[in-house]
Design a protein around this motif. Sequence first.
Motif, PDB file in Angstrom:
ATOM      1  N   ALA A 140       0.815  -1.207   0.000  1.00  0.00           N
ATOM      2  CA  ALA A 140       0.000   0.000   0.000  1.00  0.00           C
ATOM      3  C   ALA A 140       0.852   1.262   0.000  1.00  0.00           C
ATOM      4  O   ALA A 140       0.575   2.227  -0.718  1.00  0.00           O
ATOM      5  N   GLN A 184     -12.616  -8.498   5.699  1.00  0.00           N
ATOM      6  CA  GLN A 184     -12.205  -7.087   5.584  1.00  0.00           C
ATOM      7  C   GLN A 184     -10.800  -6.966   5.001  1.00  0.00           C
ATOM      8  O   GLN A 184     -10.536  -6.076   4.192  1.00  0.00           O
ATOM      9  N   ARG A 185      -9.900  -7.860   5.433  1.00  0.00           N
ATOM     10  CA  ARG A 185      -8.530  -7.799   4.917  1.00  0.00           C
ATOM     11  C   ARG A 185      -8.509  -8.103   3.420  1.00  0.00           C
ATOM     12  O   ARG A 185      -7.810  -7.441   2.643  1.00  0.00           O
ATOM     13  N   ALA A 201     -10.940  -7.658   1.260  1.00  0.00           N
ATOM     14  CA  ALA A 201     -11.542  -6.539   0.529  1.00  0.00           C
ATOM     15  C   ALA A 201     -10.557  -5.377   0.427  1.00  0.00           C
ATOM     16  O   ALA A 201     -10.464  -4.710  -0.618  1.00  0.00           O
ATOM     17  N   ALA A 202      -9.807  -5.126   1.500  1.00  0.00           N
ATOM     18  CA  ALA A 202      -8.818  -4.045   1.466  1.00  0.00           C
ATOM     19  C   ALA A 202      -7.710  -4.337   0.459  1.00  0.00           C
ATOM     20  O   ALA A 202      -7.243  -3.431  -0.250  1.00  0.00           O
ATOM     21  N   LEU A 203      -7.293  -5.583   0.374  1.00  0.00           N
ATOM     22  CA  LEU A 203      -6.258  -5.951  -0.585  1.00  0.00           C
ATOM     23  C   LEU A 203      -6.772  -5.848  -2.021  1.00  0.00           C
ATOM     24  O   LEU A 203      -6.012  -5.529  -2.939  1.00  0.00           O
ATOM     25  N   ARG A 234     -11.345 -10.181  -3.867  1.00  0.00           N
ATOM     26  CA  ARG A 234     -12.767  -9.939  -3.642  1.00  0.00           C
ATOM     27  C   ARG A 234     -13.533 -11.255  -3.521  1.00  0.00           C
ATOM     28  O   ARG A 234     -14.480 -11.370  -2.734  1.00  0.00           O
ATOM     29  N   HIS A 267     -19.898  -8.464  -2.430  1.00  0.00           N
ATOM     30  CA  HIS A 267     -18.562  -8.860  -2.889  1.00  0.00           C
ATOM     31  C   HIS A 267     -18.645  -9.614  -4.215  1.00  0.00           C
ATOM     32  O   HIS A 267     -17.786  -9.452  -5.081  1.00  0.00           O
ATOM     33  N   ASN A 323      -5.756   0.111  -6.782  1.00  0.00           N
ATOM     34  CA  ASN A 323      -4.993   1.363  -6.679  1.00  0.00           C
ATOM     35  C   ASN A 323      -3.726   1.317  -7.527  1.00  0.00           C
ATOM     36  O   ASN A 323      -3.273   2.350  -8.038  1.00  0.00           O
ATOM     37  N   ASP A 352      -8.790  -3.564  -2.995  1.00  0.00           N
ATOM     38  CA  ASP A 352      -8.660  -2.131  -3.276  1.00  0.00           C
ATOM     39  C   ASP A 352      -7.202  -1.754  -3.558  1.00  0.00           C
ATOM     40  O   ASP A 352      -6.927  -0.916  -4.428  1.00  0.00           O
ATOM     41  N   GLU A 353      -6.260  -2.362  -2.835  1.00  0.00           N
ATOM     42  CA  GLU A 353      -4.837  -2.083  -3.096  1.00  0.00           C
ATOM     43  C   GLU A 353      -4.460  -2.484  -4.515  1.00  0.00           C
ATOM     44  O   GLU A 353      -3.723  -1.766  -5.210  1.00  0.00           O
TER      45      GLU A 353
END
Length: 427
Positions: A107, A154-155, A157-159, A188, A207, A165, A161-162
């Motif tokens: 990130a 949650q982890r 889903a955050a990855l 996802r 998701h 990005n 997004d990374e």
Amino acid sequence: MNVTRNEVLEAWMDEHGHSSNSLAEAVNRALERLTGRPGGLDGSSVRDWKAGRVRWPKSATRRALEDVTGLPATALGFLPRGRAPSTPAAPQEDLDMKRRSLVGGIAAAAAAAAAPGTAAPRSIGMSDVGRLQQRFAEIIAGDHRYGGQLGIEQRAAALADEALNLQNAGSATQRVRSNLYACAASFRSSAMWAAIDGRRYDDAKTHMREAQVLAEMSGDQAIKFRIWSHAGAMYRHMGRPADAFAANDVARNLHITRRDPMFASLGLARQAAIHGAAQDRAGTRRALDQAQDAMQRANPDDYRPVWLLAFYDQAELDALALSAHLALGDYPTAEFHAHRCLSTLRPHMRRSQAITTTRLAHAQLAQGDLETATATAMKVPADAATRHPRVSRMLQEFGAALRAKALGDPTVQTWTEHARDTWRATA
């Protein structure tokens, strides 16, 4: 032939405190459990792996190594025979820095690359994809240990997004961009599965929709299969077999199932579980027979994605057969598949072990074997019994069925006291 060090394996060994000799001893013990014969590895064998002189160990050795680490061989830096690395080897770096990059996040690097006015946009390459794939392997390993946890969802889903990005963090080839979309879809889909496993179905559907779009943008057949196959499992757990059939059929009709019998086998095994939920005995038997045949035709040395290698084998096929026959009320056959699953289940599959043990207890109770069923249910680890939503619910249903079947029997008091003490100990 160019030889590239397996720095992923080196990083895993450092993180877990293994020397070459200690890892060899651990794999030898796992080989003995698998084959009944002591393994013959020593420190030099592991050093050959780290040096890249052995890029794809023999099948039994790989299986033992996967049992020890809880990760598929490809997530440990090994490459199947005939498969070249995606990019040329990078120049030698400071080893500590390299290892930190392998086990750390991306990130900060992505944010720095995307920050305006600081530097020219960097080039995003397959090494960035490789780091994401390593993080995905860690998500898979955590899922098989714990399953259904909101933190895993949650982890993941955050990855996802990374990974997205990175699309805006610099320049990249079309191949790299497709792989980034595939990584985002993979994360996802893991968030989706964690939500399904935790019975958070509205979140799972959210998701799923995002994963489906990302998978289409990637063009990756394997991840498309995973998402639609998960959708079939989700609708089966929700008691909607018609939707489950429709979703699973999308997965089964992808051309990857014609190219690789292992994908075909998984699709058919999950189809059998849906047939069981729909009370279709003939369909269940037919799909299970076809799933078994496809698995036997699959080449074990073919390259497959991490998520498939990590869980689908004979034990998982038996677990799905157990689910199908339990739904059909064929309890002796369900018990047979439960015992066979537990006898071959890999050690890192802790979530699957808890689910299978709970289902076995249900099958035994339905046959009137109260003491055996109660003893089986009491073997479910306390953390799974209290923190995994599916397991907790099945054990609550077990207690209710036991009381309904044998009110006043000593086994009811035994189970009640065990359940109370288990909840109290983990409160």
